[in-house]
Design an enzyme around this catalytic site. Structure first.
Site, PDB file in Angstrom:
ATOM      1  N   SER A   1      79.424  33.152  31.561  1.00  0.00           N
ATOM      2  CA  SER A   1      79.975  34.963  30.659  1.00  0.00           C
ATOM      3  C   SER A   1      78.626  36.209  31.418  1.00  0.00           C
ATOM      4  O   SER A   1      78.737  36.966  30.625  1.00  0.00           O
ATOM      5  CB  SER A   1      79.069  34.517  29.354  1.00  0.00           C
ATOM      6  OG  SER A   1      77.932  33.629  28.865  1.00  0.00           O
TER       7      SER A   1
ATOM      8  N   LYS B   1      71.968  35.476  27.522  1.00  0.00           N
ATOM      9  CA  LYS B   1      72.767  36.696  26.721  1.00  0.00           C
ATOM     10  C   LYS B   1      71.849  37.931  26.712  1.00  0.00           C
ATOM     11  O   LYS B   1      71.025  37.731  26.744  1.00  0.00           O
ATOM     12  CB  LYS B   1      73.563  36.308  25.583  1.00  0.00           C
ATOM     13  CG  LYS B   1      74.510  34.814  24.800  1.00  0.00           C
ATOM     14  CD  LYS B   1      75.592  35.438  26.196  1.00  0.00           C
ATOM     15  CE  LYS B   1      76.083  34.623  25.577  1.00  0.00           C
ATOM     16  NZ  LYS B   1      77.814  34.148  26.192  1.00  0.00           N
TER      17      LYS B   1
END
Length: 170
Positions: free
Chosen positions: A37, A79
């Site tokens: 990701s 993230k």
């Protein structure tokens, strides 16, 4: 004499263990990327360091990469912070924009993404997300097509953020 030697050794080893535990708890620890990701900036199984101390003295900022508790899978994730408390995130035609606390609209320039990266919401439409609460952060992965992030599970609470990922020098 032997007891004195053992006691001194015990104190030295105990002190070292105490300092290591203190360091890992409040200052720095290691982490490992789990998934794709954050490509192209962080790779699956890549190790990194987490600066925990920085967030004891300052709030997270837009663009920083954080190590956090995944609110859905009871796991850890990394993230990038996109939206800050009091802001509203909007994704429209693959562009991420922010309405800040003063009503200014900021279109994000995201130099960390691969050129022509598509940023969309899960149902393929545009979305205005709710205004973030006083301790909420909107996070996205750099590999937008393969990232479960705030588009999926909502904002992260400040208490879920463990620390800042220390950028690696190439």
């Amino acid at each position: 004499m032997m007891l004195t030697y053992l006691w001194k050794t015990f104190k030295v080893v105990g002190g070292i263990i105490f300092i290591l535990l203190l360091t890992r708890t409040f200052i720095i620890e290691t982490g490992r990327v789990n998934g794709v990701s954050m490509l192209p900036n962080y790779f699956d199984n890549q190790k990194f360091f987490v600066n925990k101390f920085a967030l004891l003295v300052a709030l997270p900022e837009r663009g920083q990469v954080v190590h956090a508790n995944d609110p859905v899978h009871n796991d850890l994730l990394i993230k990038r912070i996109i939206g800050l408390p009091g802001e509203q995130v909007r994704i429209f035609q693959n562009v991420v924009s922010i309405t800040d606390t003063e009503g200014n609209v900021i279109t994000l320039g995201e130099p960390y993404l691969i050129p022509n990266t598509i940023t969309r919401v899960w149902n393929q439409t545009s979305s205005d997300y709710p205004v973030l609460g006083p301790d909420e952060y909107f996070v996205l992965g750099d590999n937008r097509e393969a990232s479960a992030d705030s588009r999926h599970f909502g904002p992260l609470k400040r208490s879920d953020i463990i620390g800042l990922v220390i950028p690696q020098r190439n």
